[in-house]
Design a protein around this motif. Structure first.
Motif, PDB file in Angstrom:
ATOM      1  N   SER A 196       0.920  -1.655  -0.183  1.00 15.11           N
ATOM      2  CA  SER A 196      -0.084  -0.022   0.121  1.00 15.11           C
ATOM      3  C   SER A 196       1.010   1.373   0.346  1.00 15.11           C
ATOM      4  O   SER A 196       0.833   2.455  -0.244  1.00 15.11           O
ATOM      5  CB  SER A 196      -0.652  -0.185   1.275  1.00 15.11           C
ATOM      6  OG  SER A 196      -1.557  -0.447   0.926  1.00 15.11           O
ATOM      7  N   THR A 197       2.542   1.301   0.573  1.00 14.45           N
ATOM      8  CA  THR A 197       2.816   2.639   0.780  1.00 14.45           C
ATOM      9  C   THR A 197       3.392   2.479  -0.582  1.00 14.45           C
ATOM     10  O   THR A 197       4.101   3.890  -0.959  1.00 14.45           O
ATOM     11  CB  THR A 197       3.827   2.095   1.433  1.00 14.45           C
ATOM     12  OG1 THR A 197       3.867   2.069   2.549  1.00 14.45           O
ATOM     13  CG2 THR A 197       5.095   3.377   1.878  1.00 14.45           C
ATOM     14  N   LEU A 198       3.851   1.632  -1.263  1.00 11.38           N
ATOM     15  CA  LEU A 198       3.789   1.864  -2.539  1.00 11.38           C
ATOM     16  C   LEU A 198       3.241   2.395  -3.690  1.00 11.38           C
ATOM     17  O   LEU A 198       3.122   3.571  -4.377  1.00 11.38           O
ATOM     18  CB  LEU A 198       4.840   0.415  -3.666  1.00 11.38           C
ATOM     19  CG  LEU A 198       5.219   0.610  -5.304  1.00 11.38           C
ATOM     20  CD1 LEU A 198       6.570   1.545  -5.273  1.00 11.38           C
ATOM     21  CD2 LEU A 198       5.320  -0.845  -5.010  1.00 11.38           C
ATOM     22  N   LEU A 199       1.493   1.744  -3.552  1.00 12.31           N
ATOM     23  CA  LEU A 199       1.093   2.840  -4.508  1.00 12.31           C
ATOM     24  C   LEU A 199       0.524   4.115  -4.151  1.00 12.31           C
ATOM     25  O   LEU A 199       0.062   4.775  -5.159  1.00 12.31           O
ATOM     26  CB  LEU A 199      -0.559   2.015  -3.752  1.00 12.31           C
ATOM     27  CG  LEU A 199      -1.087   0.958  -5.421  1.00 12.31           C
ATOM     28  CD1 LEU A 199      -0.772   0.569  -6.289  1.00 12.31           C
ATOM     29  CD2 LEU A 199      -2.099   0.438  -4.754  1.00 12.31           C
ATOM     30  N   LYS A 200       0.559   4.258  -2.765  1.00  9.63           N
ATOM     31  CA  LYS A 200       0.645   5.441  -2.430  1.00  9.63           C
ATOM     32  C   LYS A 200       1.808   6.649  -2.461  1.00  9.63           C
ATOM     33  O   LYS A 200       1.355   7.734  -3.295  1.00  9.63           O
ATOM     34  CB  LYS A 200       0.350   5.589  -0.801  1.00  9.63           C
ATOM     35  CG  LYS A 200      -0.417   5.168  -0.339  1.00  9.63           C
ATOM     36  CD  LYS A 200      -1.109   5.274   1.391  1.00  9.63           C
ATOM     37  CE  LYS A 200      -2.055   4.522   2.482  1.00  9.63           C
ATOM     38  NZ  LYS A 200      -1.583   4.790   3.437  1.00  9.63           N
ATOM     39  N   LEU A 201       2.756   5.791  -2.403  1.00  7.94           N
ATOM     40  CA  LEU A 201       4.126   6.489  -3.789  1.00  7.94           C
ATOM     41  C   LEU A 201       3.863   7.146  -5.034  1.00  7.94           C
ATOM     42  O   LEU A 201       4.008   8.249  -5.355  1.00  7.94           O
ATOM     43  CB  LEU A 201       5.438   6.040  -2.953  1.00  7.94           C
ATOM     44  CG  LEU A 201       6.092   5.611  -2.231  1.00  7.94           C
ATOM     45  CD1 LEU A 201       6.982   4.622  -1.373  1.00  7.94           C
ATOM     46  CD2 LEU A 201       6.404   7.566  -1.873  1.00  7.94           C
ATOM     47  N   MET A 202       3.658   6.081  -5.718  1.00  9.55           N
ATOM     48  CA  MET A 202       2.865   5.841  -7.226  1.00  9.55           C
ATOM     49  C   MET A 202       1.836   7.223  -7.553  1.00  9.55           C
ATOM     50  O   MET A 202       1.550   8.398  -8.065  1.00  9.55           O
ATOM     51  CB  MET A 202       2.368   5.128  -8.020  1.00  9.55           C
ATOM     52  CG  MET A 202       3.251   3.774  -8.050  1.00  9.55           C
ATOM     53  SD  MET A 202       2.556   2.073  -8.170  1.00  9.55           S
ATOM     54  CE  MET A 202       3.839   1.559  -8.443  1.00  9.55           C
ATOM     55  N   THR A 203       1.023   7.649  -5.760  1.00 11.19           N
ATOM     56  CA  THR A 203      -0.147   8.382  -6.277  1.00 11.19           C
ATOM     57  C   THR A 203       0.110   9.979  -6.033  1.00 11.19           C
ATOM     58  O   THR A 203      -0.732  10.573  -6.098  1.00 11.19           O
ATOM     59  CB  THR A 203      -1.402   7.821  -5.787  1.00 11.19           C
ATOM     60  OG1 THR A 203      -1.465   6.408  -5.364  1.00 11.19           O
ATOM     61  CG2 THR A 203      -2.512   8.132  -6.103  1.00 11.19           C
TER      62      THR A 203
END
Length: 245
Positions: free
Chosen positions: A69-76
């Motif tokens: 989820s952290t990686l997804l938030k970084l992408m966003t």
């Protein structure tokens, strides 16, 4: 054959968070217990490198706390890396936190306008799509009620319906398909299959290996903040299930 371009590039990304122990909350506590305010840096992701090409449907898998989820938030770009950089190319929409961006006192209809404008749609574009959004959400007469009266399933219906109708090129989705009744989950899944056929790029976090196998062209297995395996969906899922069984 034309080479597909990268629409997401993650280059040497590391993300750390501060964890506080026995944190002093008042001025008195800070003066009396000045040694108590200890903090520790926790590395959630370390030196992550990956590229996602246009039209790829990629699953981020791994146990809780692995950094998905952290990686997804970084992408966003909800949060930013301590080291490295992330480049995204194209209009992006995300479903990361249920109802994020919704105002609880506004009606569902008002929140459609509010939320869709955040995704970059003009008033005219929202006017053209609002009936389609409401129809997909299946909220019916509840669409004009304040969203604070909605159940989590109704939140999910509205959030998903807005996000998939903003005509984005990249969709980032975090476990949202696990919320709500089976009928709507199936409907969302079919819509995602349709978006895949249209050539949309999708990255999503899920614990459903069935969804990964049915939908994804690629799987990335994160383990303790590192990429343990990245490749063919069947191979990555099989290795993951074997280790976590």
């Amino acid at each position: 054959m034309e080479k597909q371009e990268n629409v997401i590039e993650v280059d040497g990304v590391t993300k750390r968070f501060n964890i506080y122990y026995d944190k002093a909350n008042t001025i008195k506590e800070k003066l009396l217990f000045f040694k108590r305010n200890k903090k520790e840096k926790h590395t959630v992701l370390e030196n992550i490198n990956l590229n996602i090409k246009k039209g790829e449907v990629v699953a981020l898998i791994g146990t809780n706390g692995s950094g998905k989820s952290t990686l997804l938030k970084l992408m966003t770009k909800i949060i930013y890396p301590n080291e490295g950089k992330i480049i995204t190319k194209g209009k992006l929409t995300s479903l990361l936190e249920l109802g994020a961006g919704f105002h609880p006192d506004f009606s569902g209809r008002e929140n459609i306008y509010f939320n869709a404008s955040i995704f970059g749609l003009t008033r005219r574009e929202i006017d053209e799509r609002i009936n389609q959004i409401i129809e997909f959400s299946e909220l019916g007469e509840f669409i004009d009620n304040p969203v604070r009266t909605y159940s989590s399933g109704m939140y999910m219906r509205l959030a998903f319906s807005v996000a998939i109708n903003v005509n984005a090129e990249i969709l980032l989705i975090d476990e949202i398909l696990s919320v709500g009744d089976q009928h709507f989950q199936d409907k969302c899944f079919e819509k995602m299959k349709s978006l895949k056929e249209e050539g949309k790029t999708m990255v999503f976090v899920t614990h459903s290996m069935y969804s990964v196998k049915q939908l994804c062209t690629r799987a990335i297995w994160l383990y303790n903040g590192h990429i343990k395996m990245d490749g063919n969906t069947e191979e990555v899922v099989e290795a993951y299930l074997k280790e976590t069984a």
